[in-house]
Design a protein around this motif. Structure first.
Motif, PDB file in Angstrom:
ATOM      1  N   CYS A 159       1.849  12.872 -12.935  1.00  0.00           N
ATOM      2  CA  CYS A 159       2.501  13.053 -11.636  1.00  0.00           C
ATOM      3  C   CYS A 159       2.191  14.435 -11.062  1.00  0.00           C
ATOM      4  CB  CYS A 159       4.015  12.873 -11.773  1.00  0.00           C
ATOM      5  SG  CYS A 159       4.510  11.164 -11.904  1.00  0.00           S
ATOM      6  N   ARG A 167      13.387   5.244  -3.753  1.00  0.00           N
ATOM      7  CA  ARG A 167      13.283   5.745  -2.392  1.00  0.00           C
ATOM      8  C   ARG A 167      12.332   4.894  -1.548  1.00  0.00           C
ATOM      9  NH1 ARG A 167      13.969  10.476   0.827  1.00  0.00           N
ATOM     10  NH2 ARG A 167      12.070  11.071   1.916  1.00  0.00           N
ATOM     11  N   HIS A 168      11.197   4.547  -2.146  1.00  0.00           N
ATOM     12  CA  HIS A 168      10.196   3.863  -1.332  1.00  0.00           C
ATOM     13  C   HIS A 168      10.285   2.349  -1.398  1.00  0.00           C
ATOM     14  CE1 HIS A 168       7.718   7.177   0.235  1.00  0.00           C
ATOM     15  NE2 HIS A 168       8.268   7.837  -0.758  1.00  0.00           N
ATOM     16  N   ASP A 177       0.824  -1.210   0.000  1.00  0.00           N
ATOM     17  CA  ASP A 177       0.000   0.000   0.000  1.00  0.00           C
ATOM     18  C   ASP A 177       0.857   1.259   0.000  1.00  0.00           C
ATOM     19  OD1 ASP A 177      -2.181  -1.580   0.045  1.00  0.00           O
ATOM     20  OD2 ASP A 177      -2.600  -1.377   2.182  1.00  0.00           O
ATOM     21  N   TYR A 178       1.986   1.223   0.745  1.00  0.00           N
ATOM     22  CA  TYR A 178       2.738   2.466   0.845  1.00  0.00           C
ATOM     23  C   TYR A 178       3.389   2.874  -0.469  1.00  0.00           C
ATOM     24  CZ  TYR A 178       6.523  -0.833   1.887  1.00  0.00           C
ATOM     25  OH  TYR A 178       7.392  -1.869   1.851  1.00  0.00           O
ATOM     26  N   ARG A 198       3.027   6.801  -4.966  1.00  0.00           N
ATOM     27  CA  ARG A 198       2.623   7.190  -6.323  1.00  0.00           C
ATOM     28  C   ARG A 198       1.531   8.244  -6.255  1.00  0.00           C
ATOM     29  NH1 ARG A 198       2.834   1.573  -8.239  1.00  0.00           N
ATOM     30  NH2 ARG A 198       4.858   1.384  -9.251  1.00  0.00           N
ATOM     31  N   ALA A 199       0.594   8.080  -5.319  1.00  0.00           N
ATOM     32  CA  ALA A 199      -0.537   9.007  -5.227  1.00  0.00           C
ATOM     33  C   ALA A 199      -0.074  10.409  -4.850  1.00  0.00           C
ATOM     34  CB  ALA A 199      -1.558   8.495  -4.220  1.00  0.00           C
ATOM     35  N   LYS A 200       1.111  10.507  -4.249  1.00  0.00           N
ATOM     36  CA  LYS A 200       1.645  11.816  -3.898  1.00  0.00           C
ATOM     37  C   LYS A 200       2.125  12.555  -5.133  1.00  0.00           C
ATOM     38  CE  LYS A 200       3.913  10.551   0.318  1.00  0.00           C
ATOM     39  NZ  LYS A 200       5.242  10.403   0.931  1.00  0.00           N
ATOM     40  N   GLY A 201       2.293  11.824  -6.226  1.00  0.00           N
ATOM     41  CA  GLY A 201       2.793  12.456  -7.435  1.00  0.00           C
ATOM     42  C   GLY A 201       4.290  12.286  -7.600  1.00  0.00           C
ATOM     43  N   LEU A 202       4.887  11.353  -6.849  1.00  0.00           N
ATOM     44  CA  LEU A 202       6.321  11.106  -7.014  1.00  0.00           C
ATOM     45  C   LEU A 202       6.563  10.446  -8.362  1.00  0.00           C
ATOM     46  CD1 LEU A 202       7.364   9.630  -3.555  1.00  0.00           C
ATOM     47  CD2 LEU A 202       7.895  11.875  -4.450  1.00  0.00           C
ATOM     48  N   PRO A 203       7.639  10.832  -9.054  1.00  0.00           N
ATOM     49  CA  PRO A 203       7.946  10.140 -10.301  1.00  0.00           C
ATOM     50  C   PRO A 203       8.344   8.688 -10.025  1.00  0.00           C
ATOM     51  CG  PRO A 203       9.682  11.690  -9.714  1.00  0.00           C
ATOM     52  CD  PRO A 203       8.563  11.912  -8.759  1.00  0.00           C
ATOM     53  N   GLU A 204       8.122   7.831 -10.996  1.00  0.00           N
ATOM     54  CA  GLU A 204       8.337   6.387 -10.830  1.00  0.00           C
ATOM     55  C   GLU A 204       9.737   6.068 -10.291  1.00  0.00           C
ATOM     56  OE1 GLU A 204       5.971   4.361 -11.027  1.00  0.00           O
ATOM     57  OE2 GLU A 204       7.053   2.466 -10.849  1.00  0.00           O
ATOM     58  N   ARG A 248      -1.377  14.134  -9.560  1.00  0.00           N
ATOM     59  CA  ARG A 248      -1.416  13.368  -8.306  1.00  0.00           C
ATOM     60  C   ARG A 248      -0.823  14.173  -7.162  1.00  0.00           C
ATOM     61  NH1 ARG A 248       1.419   8.741 -11.220  1.00  0.00           N
ATOM     62  NH2 ARG A 248      -0.255   7.805 -12.428  1.00  0.00           N
ATOM     63  N   GLY A 249      -1.578  14.244  -6.084  1.00  0.00           N
ATOM     64  CA  GLY A 249      -1.059  14.921  -4.897  1.00  0.00           C
ATOM     65  C   GLY A 249      -1.277  16.418  -4.925  1.00  0.00           C
ATOM     66  N   ALA A 284       8.332  16.787  -3.945  1.00  0.00           N
ATOM     67  CA  ALA A 284       7.994  16.097  -5.189  1.00  0.00           C
ATOM     68  C   ALA A 284       7.415  17.067  -6.208  1.00  0.00           C
ATOM     69  CB  ALA A 284       6.998  14.965  -4.922  1.00  0.00           C
ATOM     70  N   HIS A 285       6.686  18.062  -5.733  1.00  0.00           N
ATOM     71  CA  HIS A 285       6.069  18.998  -6.661  1.00  0.00           C
ATOM     72  C   HIS A 285       6.872  20.290  -6.777  1.00  0.00           C
ATOM     73  CE1 HIS A 285       2.504  16.619  -7.484  1.00  0.00           C
ATOM     74  NE2 HIS A 285       2.592  16.218  -6.243  1.00  0.00           N
ATOM     75  N   LEU A 325      -3.773   4.883 -11.011  1.00  0.00           N
ATOM     76  CA  LEU A 325      -2.845   4.138 -10.138  1.00  0.00           C
ATOM     77  C   LEU A 325      -3.013   2.635 -10.272  1.00  0.00           C
ATOM     78  CD1 LEU A 325      -2.870   6.225  -6.850  1.00  0.00           C
ATOM     79  CD2 LEU A 325      -1.016   5.966  -8.485  1.00  0.00           C
ATOM     80  N   ARG A 373      14.414   0.577  -0.691  1.00  0.00           N
ATOM     81  CA  ARG A 373      14.885   0.535   0.702  1.00  0.00           C
ATOM     82  C   ARG A 373      14.268  -0.616   1.472  1.00  0.00           C
ATOM     83  NH1 ARG A 373      15.785   6.485   3.179  1.00  0.00           N
ATOM     84  NH2 ARG A 373      16.067   5.370   5.127  1.00  0.00           N
ATOM     85  N   PHE A 408      -5.833   6.643   1.799  1.00  0.00           N
ATOM     86  CA  PHE A 408      -6.090   5.216   1.623  1.00  0.00           C
ATOM     87  C   PHE A 408      -6.760   4.603   2.852  1.00  0.00           C
ATOM     88  CE2 PHE A 408      -2.941   6.107  -1.554  1.00  0.00           C
ATOM     89  CZ  PHE A 408      -3.320   5.312  -2.608  1.00  0.00           C
ATOM     90  N   ASN A 424       5.126   4.293   4.604  1.00  0.00           N
ATOM     91  CA  ASN A 424       6.365   3.538   4.417  1.00  0.00           C
ATOM     92  C   ASN A 424       7.052   3.296   5.772  1.00  0.00           C
ATOM     93  OD1 ASN A 424       8.924   2.609   3.699  1.00  0.00           O
ATOM     94  ND2 ASN A 424       8.820   3.689   1.749  1.00  0.00           N
ATOM     95  N   SER A 448      -0.779   0.083   6.724  1.00  0.00           N
ATOM     96  CA  SER A 448       0.158  -0.333   5.686  1.00  0.00           C
ATOM     97  C   SER A 448       0.375   0.742   4.620  1.00  0.00           C
ATOM     98  CB  SER A 448      -0.346  -1.621   5.016  1.00  0.00           C
ATOM     99  OG  SER A 448      -1.644  -1.427   4.520  1.00  0.00           O
ATOM    100  N   SER A 449      -0.289   1.873   4.773  1.00  0.00           N
ATOM    101  CA  SER A 449      -0.173   2.887   3.719  1.00  0.00           C
ATOM    102  C   SER A 449       0.978   3.852   3.933  1.00  0.00           C
ATOM    103  CB  SER A 449      -1.474   3.682   3.599  1.00  0.00           C
ATOM    104  OG  SER A 449      -2.504   2.828   3.197  1.00  0.00           O
ATOM    105  N   ALA A 505       1.725   2.516  -3.317  1.00  0.00           N
ATOM    106  CA  ALA A 505       0.601   3.229  -3.936  1.00  0.00           C
ATOM    107  C   ALA A 505       0.490   4.636  -3.356  1.00  0.00           C
ATOM    108  CB  ALA A 505      -0.695   2.458  -3.707  1.00  0.00           C
ATOM    109  N   THR A 506       0.690   4.754  -2.036  1.00  0.00           N
ATOM    110  CA  THR A 506       0.660   6.073  -1.406  1.00  0.00           C
ATOM    111  C   THR A 506       1.711   6.982  -2.029  1.00  0.00           C
ATOM    112  OG1 THR A 506       0.060   4.993   0.651  1.00  0.00           O
ATOM    113  CG2 THR A 506       0.726   7.281   0.804  1.00  0.00           C
TER     114      THR A 506
END
Lengths: 327, 345
Positions: free
Chosen positions: B87, A239-240, A221-222, A227-233, B90-91, B121-122, B58, A243, B98, B106, B103-104, A224-225
């Motif tokens: 991108c 980073r996510h 899930d994290y 990605r949902a923030k808008g971080l590039p792939e 998003r956000g 990120a932005h 997503l 690690r 979620f 990190n 689990s959402s 997906a979180t």
């Protein structure tokens, strides 16, 4: 953290004694012995001569007495004298060879890590791609092929047919007369094949392991979180996901120490590299008990050290591991 | 509904599996106006989360595939956008909270780092300022000891605190739409109320629109301006929340409302909807609810017993009913209701 390390080190002491007990027993049960090797083919060797030899090496006493004596010497870090004709101190023999073996193993470990981790990540991110499929096939071939056989084939290819790489030893004969750059290049050339072969099995295993970890983590899930923030792939992966996927690899690397040391015996013998592995092979062949025990003890020590370092590394890398810190 | 922030038009999504194509969304259409809260209600597996993830693109592809439709954000279709532009959306324009706060987040990054990342990120600001803003946001969502907690890892926090951090992350750039996918399902009841109150407050403060996905009718009743009921990858009824609760039209909505406790005092057993949801890989033709529909079953029984000369609702087994507007903004997809009261309008 400090207490955790102290506790781990203390636990290792009885473990080390246990290991030495078992290896001592096994080695002494192995058929043949130092006396037989030096006297079986000698027609002049009489029974009385053998008894004298036995007494000289202290082999006439029962095994538990000998183990006790060995342990007593080890307590003051005395590895004893080798049975070989030179009769040198075991520690001196090992000490001059340890740097070669350790540096080859550390280099191959670094190679494994630097090559296998990216392969694993890339295979997972592009799962099912041509790259992934080629990597999968290569890796399984790597698992299946015996290293010593592959070593011989590569020696024939690169050493004999192509003539690109030397096939034995650590340095060429003219090494000492070369300028500094030449000496470095010479040494590097000698190390290419041994390092590649020492790391070959680990390369296959770790890249596979990294791939499956990465596939597991990327579904979390994290991720997906992130990605949902808008971080590039790229950031999501490195980073996510990476690690988290790397954490178990730390443990695996720690656990691979005995494999590497065992591998040293094979490739040092094949490539005639004057390291601990070659010394061990010679020691076993001549049933040089003190030498065998010395190398095995150091191997066990390095293995336990590797495990402790891996656990400490893991605890540092993963905030969820509670090492006795409050909270 | 003069202005539309988000407009989802006949969205169809399918998953390629080894057993063949499984369709998840069969033409979902709805819109969200700026500042509006739309509730998306349905049982597990009806396509609520797939809808949400599709909006942000997503869903992993493969196996998922958008087969048709449009997702318009202020008139711009998101589906053909290159990943890089997506991108930015998003956000910043649309963010998401979620379901599972456990689990959402990190596990190896501190909560503060994870909130701060939204800013970096932005490209909103540098690292140091992002860290400060993250703490400010954690304070805003009433994280206790925000500056201390920002340096902690998710495992050191309770579910409620983690969900607060998720909310801080989702709201950090004041998006115009927040998709909240069952934001309180994994929390215990008292925390649920706190989190919903927080969302409510934030919604008013930031004047953002919310797409609230839930299976809790109580939550939408208190929170949503309009409510859409989903069943098997379709929206079967959508209406202003008050109208929906006052006069449910679709038999599925009626069944859901009837099964809420407290409606009929003195009843020992709560009513339930008979039957089960059909398997998505083998959806029969016609109305997806026909098998469980009391109207359809009654009509069929009358025909079988000879009471009625013909099966008056035979159409239910043949045709998927389209949405029909019964009152201003109140749409439902039901052949029976269309015949019974639809033609009046």
């Amino acid at each position: 953290m400090y207490r955790y390390i102290v506790r781990r080190v203390l636990i290792s002491v009885p473990l080390l004694i246990g290991i030495s007990l078992i290896t001592f027993g096994v080695i002494n049960m192995a058929p043949g012995g130092p006396i037989g090797i030096s006297s079986d083919l000698n027609p002049k060797a009489t029974a009385e001569y053998r008894e004298r030899l036995k007494a000289y090496y202290g082999l006439d006493r029962p095994i538990y007495v000998r183990y006790g004596q060995w342990l007593g010497r080890m307590a003051v870090l005395d590895f004893g004298d080798s049975f070989s004709p030179d009769g040198r101190k075991v520690w001196d023999k090992i000490r001059e060879r340890i740097p070669v073996t350790l540096s080859i193993n550390l280099l191959s470990m670094a190679t494994i890590f630097l090559i296998a981790v990216p392969i694993g990540i890339y295979s997972a991110v592009r799962k099912g791609s041509l790259f992934d499929r080629i990597a999968t096939v290569t890796v399984f071939t790597g698992f299946a092929v015996p290293t010593f056989w592959l070593a011989l084939l590569l020696m024939i290819l690169f050493g004999v047919h192509l003539g690109w790489l030397p096939i034995s030893g650590l340095v060429s004969l003219e090494h000492d007369s070369l300028p500094l750059a030449g000496r470095v290049a010479d040494r590097a050339k000698h190390l290419v094949l041994p390092i590649f072969l020492a790391g070959f099995g680990g390369l296959a295993g770790i890249s596979r392991y990294m791939r499956s970890n990465m596939l597991e983590v990327i579904r979390q899930d994290y991720v997906a979180t992130a990605r949902a923030k808008g971080l590039p792939e790229r950031k999501v992966v490195f980073r996510h996901a990476m690690r988290n996927a790397l954490l178990p690899v730390i443990t695996i690397l720690g656990l691979s120490v005995p494999d590497l040391l065992g591998g040293s015996v094979i490739f040092e013998t094949i490539f005639a590299i004057p390291g601990m592995g070659q010394l061990f092979y010679q020691g076993v062949m001549s049933r040089d008990y003190p030498l065998i025990m010395g190398i095995l003890t150091i191997g066990a020590f390095l293995t336990l050290l590797g495990n402790i370092l891996a656990d400490v590394g893991y605890a540092l890398a993963d905030p969820r591991i509670n090492t006795g810190r409050t909270g | 509904m003069t202005e539309r922030l988000l407009d989802v038009r006949s969205l169809r999504v399918a998953f390629e599996t080894e057993q063949g194509t499984v369709r998840a969304l069969f033409g979902v259409s709805f819109s969200v106006a700026p500042g509006e809260t739309v509730g998306l209600v349905g049982e597990s597996g009806c396509g609520k989360t797939v809808t949400a993830l599709s909006i942000l693109r997503l869903l992993p592809s493969p196996p998922s595939k958008v087969e048709g439709g449009e997702i318009l954000l202020r008139g711009e279709n998101l589906l053909p956008l290159p990943e890089k532009r997506m991108c930015d959306v998003r956000g910043k324009a649309i963010s998401m909270i979620f379901q599972e706060p456990m689990s959402s987040l990190n596990p190896v990054l501190t909560v503060g780092e994870q909130v701060a990342e939204v800013f970096t990120a932005h490209g909103v600001c540098g690292k140091r300022e992002a860290a400060e803003r993250a703490v400010a946001w954690l304070r805003k969502v009433r994280m206790p000891d925000a500056s201390l907690r920002a340096r902690e890892y998710p495992h050191q926090m309770s579910g409620g605190m983690r969900q607060r951090a998720m909310i801080a992350m989702a709201l950090a750039l004041s998006p115009s739409l927040v998709i909240a996918d069952e934001p309180t399902t994994a929390l215990d009841v008292t925390i649920q109320a706190q989190i919903m109150a927080l969302l409510q407050e934030m919604r008013e403060q930031e004047r953002m629109a919310v797409l609230l996905i839930t299976h809790d009718l109580g939550v939408v009743h208190d929170f949503a301006d309009r409510t859409a009921i989903m069943y098997l990858g379709r929206i079967v009824e959508i209406a202003p929340t008050r109208d929906l609760f006052a006069d449910p039209i679709h038999p599925y909505t009626q069944g859901l409302l009837a099964s809420l406790p407290g409606k009929q005092p003195g009843m020992k057993r709560l009513p339930s909807i008979p039957g089960t949801v059909p398997d998505l890989s083998a959806v029969p033709p016609g109305c997806p609810f026909a098998d469980r529909c009391p109207f359809r079953q009654a009509a069929f029984a009358r025909f079988r017993s000879g009471e009625a000369p013909a099966d008056s609702l035979e159409i239910c087994d043949r045709e998927d009913p389209p949405l029909f507007e019964y009152a201003p903004g109140h749409l439902a997809a039901c052949h029976y209701q269309r015949a019974a009261r639809g033609e009046a309008r």
